[in-house]
Design a protein around this motif. Structure first.
Motif, PDB file in Angstrom:
ATOM      1  N   GLU A   1      42.891 -12.662 -15.955  1.00  0.00           N
ATOM      2  CA  GLU A   1      43.665 -13.398 -16.958  1.00  0.00           C
ATOM      3  C   GLU A   1      43.994 -14.806 -16.481  1.00  0.00           C
ATOM      4  OE1 GLU A   1      47.119 -11.350 -18.260  1.00  0.00           O
ATOM      5  OE2 GLU A   1      46.066  -9.519 -18.843  1.00  0.00           O
ATOM      6  N   HIS A   2      44.458 -14.920 -15.230  1.00  0.00           N
ATOM      7  CA  HIS A   2      44.911 -16.217 -14.721  1.00  0.00           C
ATOM      8  C   HIS A   2      43.782 -17.067 -14.155  1.00  0.00           C
ATOM      9  CE1 HIS A   2      49.266 -15.349 -15.080  1.00  0.00           C
ATOM     10  NE2 HIS A   2      48.912 -14.098 -14.842  1.00  0.00           N
TER      11      HIS A   2
ATOM     12  N   LYS B   1      45.510  -8.714 -12.984  1.00  0.00           N
ATOM     13  CA  LYS B   1      45.970  -9.993 -13.550  1.00  0.00           C
ATOM     14  C   LYS B   1      45.066 -11.154 -13.178  1.00  0.00           C
ATOM     15  CE  LYS B   1      50.802  -8.508 -13.425  1.00  0.00           C
ATOM     16  NZ  LYS B   1      52.166  -8.780 -12.885  1.00  0.00           N
TER      17      LYS B   1
ATOM     18  N   ASP C   1      54.498  -5.326 -10.107  1.00  0.00           N
ATOM     19  CA  ASP C   1      55.081  -6.643  -9.820  1.00  0.00           C
ATOM     20  C   ASP C   1      56.094  -6.999 -10.904  1.00  0.00           C
ATOM     21  OD1 ASP C   1      55.634  -9.057  -8.741  1.00  0.00           O
ATOM     22  OD2 ASP C   1      53.735 -10.010  -9.274  1.00  0.00           O
TER      23      ASP C   1
ATOM     24  N   ASN D   1      46.676 -24.192  -7.685  1.00  0.00           N
ATOM     25  CA  ASN D   1      46.996 -23.142  -8.658  1.00  0.00           C
ATOM     26  C   ASN D   1      48.354 -22.520  -8.312  1.00  0.00           C
ATOM     27  OD1 ASN D   1      46.962 -20.292  -9.819  1.00  0.00           O
ATOM     28  ND2 ASN D   1      45.087 -21.139 -10.702  1.00  0.00           N
ATOM     29  N   THR D   2      49.347 -22.744  -9.173  1.00  0.00           N
ATOM     30  CA  THR D   2      50.710 -22.283  -8.890  1.00  0.00           C
ATOM     31  C   THR D   2      50.819 -20.758  -8.894  1.00  0.00           C
ATOM     32  OG1 THR D   2      51.240 -22.510 -11.248  1.00  0.00           O
ATOM     33  CG2 THR D   2      51.759 -24.376  -9.804  1.00  0.00           C
ATOM     34  N   TRP D   3      50.046 -20.104  -9.754  1.00  0.00           N
ATOM     35  CA  TRP D   3      50.125 -18.635  -9.804  1.00  0.00           C
ATOM     36  C   TRP D   3      49.620 -18.033  -8.495  1.00  0.00           C
ATOM     37  CZ3 TRP D   3      46.381 -14.687  -9.762  1.00  0.00           C
ATOM     38  CH2 TRP D   3      46.869 -13.418 -10.092  1.00  0.00           C
ATOM     39  N   LEU D   4      48.525 -18.570  -7.963  1.00  0.00           N
ATOM     40  CA  LEU D   4      48.003 -18.095  -6.688  1.00  0.00           C
ATOM     41  C   LEU D   4      48.966 -18.407  -5.546  1.00  0.00           C
ATOM     42  CD1 LEU D   4      44.142 -18.720  -6.480  1.00  0.00           C
ATOM     43  CD2 LEU D   4      45.364 -16.559  -6.430  1.00  0.00           C
ATOM     44  N   GLN D   5      49.599 -19.574  -5.602  1.00  0.00           N
ATOM     45  CA  GLN D   5      50.553 -19.938  -4.557  1.00  0.00           C
ATOM     46  C   GLN D   5      51.722 -18.963  -4.529  1.00  0.00           C
ATOM     47  OE1 GLN D   5      51.642 -23.998  -5.351  1.00  0.00           O
ATOM     48  NE2 GLN D   5      49.670 -24.844  -4.681  1.00  0.00           N
ATOM     49  N   ASN D   6      52.232 -18.625  -5.713  1.00  0.00           N
ATOM     50  CA  ASN D   6      53.345 -17.675  -5.791  1.00  0.00           C
ATOM     51  C   ASN D   6      52.932 -16.300  -5.279  1.00  0.00           C
ATOM     52  OD1 ASN D   6      55.933 -16.667  -6.560  1.00  0.00           O
ATOM     53  ND2 ASN D   6      55.051 -15.896  -8.460  1.00  0.00           N
ATOM     54  N   LEU D   7      51.702 -15.898  -5.577  1.00  0.00           N
ATOM     55  CA  LEU D   7      51.204 -14.606  -5.119  1.00  0.00           C
ATOM     56  C   LEU D   7      50.991 -14.618  -3.615  1.00  0.00           C
ATOM     57  CD1 LEU D   7      50.576 -12.027  -6.704  1.00  0.00           C
ATOM     58  CD2 LEU D   7      48.180 -12.687  -6.709  1.00  0.00           C
TER      59      LEU D   7
END
Length: 778
Positions: A379-380, A376, A349, A424-430
């Motif tokens: 970590e997140h 990852k 990624d 959770n923005t990281w999950l949304q982006n994923l």
């Protein structure tokens, strides 16, 4: 020989101590003549090959033919007695500068200079070796010979035993044979300690090696300095040119900046380019492995062959990891692969890599490595892992065990709601990029069974045994070549096994027998497992619509999971919800179960045989790429092959010669005679093909225009700047509460203060033991 007693010579050393009781010193001055320069080595002792070698000790009036014989004789004598020598004075004539006289002394002759003692030193001062020893042997010119004009035998220090003398620097040296072996092992990534172990094994013990590990390190260091003087990048460029001259199918490209420093470079041999034409439908592209002193990422292009083995499609060293570098690399690689783009490419990624792929390979399906993404999550989402023990199993089921897209979407929404991860923005982006990494979305995309970049990772693991952070790029290409050779050797081994053996069948079905003849052994075993497992499933018709019928397939005695197989009438074409055929190219157990119910297991349908998994996968000729097989035959008469052939024959001769003392003596005399005759022969070296100015790099203009990728510059290539190690970057992972607990501080047992131990307590730091000079009388 003169009488020893008349000269005041004693055959016994001044001190007779066992080697285990001595502390061997490292002498600073080394003898001028190496063992390898015309001196025979026998049982670890240097022996002069003249008639005077029958004497055990020099004497005044002794004659030598040349200075090398004299020095070798005194050196052998010193080794037997337990000391080392060096050249002290050399006198030359004023007119023609010819040798008149030489004095050889013990390495402990003289004294250390006073100014060296008074000089301020950062490092600890080395031990003194010079203590005023008077032992020497002097020779002078006497007509056509050299005569010993003075000989002093007395020493004022302990003499070592012959076994211990081998540790003295004056008696240590790396021979020509050892140098070649050391270079070969070093180029293969073997560390110094293992090199010494091999030298010891070949020499019959550590004391017979003739050098120590420090000598090997110094030799490699000298070679390394010469490489830097010549230029690491320039050697790499020379290697590329030489390799392409010998192998027209080899291609390379190298970037050079405005200052002449090497940038990114790419190369691929004919085997890799040909393999891509057969198995280039799926490619993994990984840039997560740093390899060298310039911290240039090693970027391999890899895939799987018909034996499901990792296979290389070229590789590169990138100067940086920006989108422009990836764009240049992908364009260069695609040109080297005759302009063919892969159907699917798997990467980690990386935004820069994704941008370059979208620009250069717009029609290629870009998948993200599932393994890298899953790494990852801890970590997140560390706070979720710590708070909810069941989160990991729920999440794993959602990713790996959902069959359809609808099932995945339902479970994903349920997980977000249950564990409050909707914001959770990281999950949304994923989640936005789920079509690139979620298995449910990618089951219908052919990936040869790969969901990760494990093929690249396996190559990285292979290189870790050969490459270190100090590896130079000019050495790295040799490691890469060794990896390629090893991979293709394994492939050839599997080819032979498939063609020379018969597979063991598990069922009496004709379809299994036919598959055993068509598939490679590994592909057949995968098909066989699916066929055998299909007997454990039961199918029932669920619906009929027009020309197609839908069957539900479940394991015997269970109601779930249910796989739906759609069978088109008359054509034997089936589709399963597991999509194993689309994903891997081999029929799944569910379709085979339905075929069994319909009585269609008497043959293997040709439209379900993917050529890349068959024994004839590489039978199709590839135009514009010279055959690598033909090129290998051209090198049968090169120096390496001649040396290998001679070594194999010589091993048999040496084995026979070691059976008895008589055979050994005969072999030694024969080898000395052959050695002299070879040195006397005129060496006719065919220099054809060693220069580039008179002959072109390529075989034909058509090849140049259609299959070669070359950087057209004729300047000297400078090394890229070295990147200092900055240490491990700060991790983004949220730590478990147990990891953040304060640990109990150390408490000194002397002053009872926290923060240090008794071995570095400030209260006793200035206390030093009183030293005693043992050389002075008490």
């Amino acid at each position: 020989m003169a009488d020893s007693s008349a000269l005041g010579v004693s055959e016994e050393p001044l001190y007779n101590l066992d080697s285990d009781e001595l502390e061997v010193e490292s002498v600073d001055i080394q003898c001028d003549v190496n063992v390898e320069d015309g001196v025979n080595v026998e049982d670890g002792v240097n022996v002069m090959p003249s008639s005077s070698s029958c004497h055990l000790e020099p004497y005044v009036g002794m004659l030598f033919d040349d200075v090398e014989d004299a020095q070798a004789y005194y050196k052998a004598y010193a080794r037997r007695k337990g000391f080392a020598i060096r050249t002290n004075h050399t006198r030359l004539s004023k007119d023609d500068k010819k040798l008149l006289a030489v004095d050889y002394v013990c390495t402990r002759e003289g004294f250390r200079r006073i100014n060296r003692k008074e000089k301020e030193r950062i490092m600890p001062e080395p031990d003194e070796t010079k203590i005023g020893c008077k032992a020497l042997m002097g020779i002078k010119k006497d007509g056509e010979h050299l005569i010993v004009n003075k000989f002093v035998v007395g020493h004022n220090h302990i003499l070592l035993t012959p076994r211990s003398t081998s540790f003295l620097r004056g008696h240590r040296g790396v021979t020509k044979v050892q140098k070649k072996l050391i270079m070969t092992l070093n180029e293969s990534g073997v560390p110094t300690r293992k090199i010494m172990s091999m030298l010891s094994k070949e020499s019959g013990g550590d004391f017979n090696v003739g050098c120590i590990g420090k000598d090997v390190e110094n030799f490699l260091g000298t070679k390394r300095r010469k490489v830097f003087e010549e230029g690491d990048a320039q050697r790499l460029y020379s290697y590329f040119r030489d390799r392409q001259f010998k192998e027209p199918g080899f291609v390379y490209s190298m970037q050079v900046d405005k200052d002449g420093c090497m940038g990114s470079c790419f190369w691929a041999d004919a085997r890799s380019r040909s393999a891509y034409q057969y198995f280039g439908d799926i490619v993994t592209f990984d840039a997560t492995y740093l390899t060298n002193i310039y911290k240039m990422p090693f970027v391999p292009f890899s895939g799987v062959n018909h034996h499901h083995q990792t296979i290389m499609f070229g590789c590169a060293l990138l100067v940086n990891e920006i989108a422009e570098s990836y764009t240049w690399l992908l364009r260069t690689w695609q040109e080297a692969m005759l302009g063919r783009a892969p159907s699917t490419i798997i990467t980690d990624d990386d935004k820069a890599m994704a941008k370059a792929i979208a620009e250069v390979l717009p029609n290629t399906t870009h998948r993200l490595c599932l393994w890298h993404i899953l790494q990852k999550f801890p970590e997140h989402l560390a706070h979720v892992y710590n708070k909810f023990p069941d989160f990991q199993s729920r999440f794993r089921h959602c990713i790996h065990e959902t069959i359809t897209i609808a099932e995945f979407e339902e479970e994903w929404a349920s997980i977000l709601m249950k564990y409050d991860l909707g914001e959770n923005t990281w999950l949304q982006n994923l989640y936005i990029r789920r079509e690139k990494w979620v298995p449910a979305y990618l089951r219908s995309t052919f990936c040869a069974g790969m969901s990760t970049t494990q093929q690249s990772e396996s190559m990285n693991k292979f290189f870790k045994d050969y490459v270190r952070s100090s590896t130079m790029v000019s050495d790295f290409v040799h490691q890469y070549e060794a990896a390629i050779d090893a991979r293709y050797f394994k492939e050839k081994e599997k080819d032979v096994r498939t063609k020379s053996t018969r597979a063991i069948l598990k069922t009496p079905l004709k379809i299994e027998e036919e598959a055993a003849l068509i598939y490679t052994r590994k592909s057949f075993m995968i098909f066989q497992d699916e066929l055998f497992d299909s007997l454990r499933y039961i199918s029932r018709k669920l619906s009929t619509e027009s020309e197609s019928k839908t069957y539900g397939v479940t394991p015997y005695g269970k109601e779930t999971p249910v796989y739906h197989v759609t069978l088109e009438s008359g054509e034997g074409v089936a589709t399963c919800t597991c999509h194993k055929w689309e994903f891997m190219g081999i029929l799944c157990k569910h379709i085979l179960c339905v075929f069994g119910k319909k009585g269609k297991l008497d043959r293997l349908p040709q439209h379900y045989v993917l050529e890349r998994w068959t024994t004839n996968a590489k039978s199709r000729p590839i135009p514009y790429i010279p055959s690598p097989t033909g090129l290998l035959q051209l090198g049968l008469d090169d120096p390496t092959m001649r040396k290998s052939k001679s070594m194999i024959q010589l091993y048999d001769i040496v084995e026979l010669g070691s059976q008895s003392e008589e055979k050994h003596s005969f072999l030694t005399r024969a080898l000395e005679k052959i050695h002299k005759e070879l040195l006397a022969m005129e060496d006719h070296v065919d220099t054809e093909g060693t220069h580039y100015s008179n002959r072109g790099v390529f075989c034909s203009i058509d090849q140049v225009l259609t299959s070669q990728v070359v950087s057209n510059f004729s300047q000297t290539v400078q090394d890229p700047p070295r990147v200092p190690t900055k240490g491990r970057p700060k991790s983004l992972r949220s730590k478990n509460p147990k990891e953040t607990q304060t640990t109990k501080k150390r408490r000194c047992s002397i002053c009872k203060t926290e923060g240090h131990a008794k071995n570095n307590c400030p209260s006793v730091r200035d206390v030093r033991p009183t030293s005693v000079n043992l050389s002075q009388p008490m």
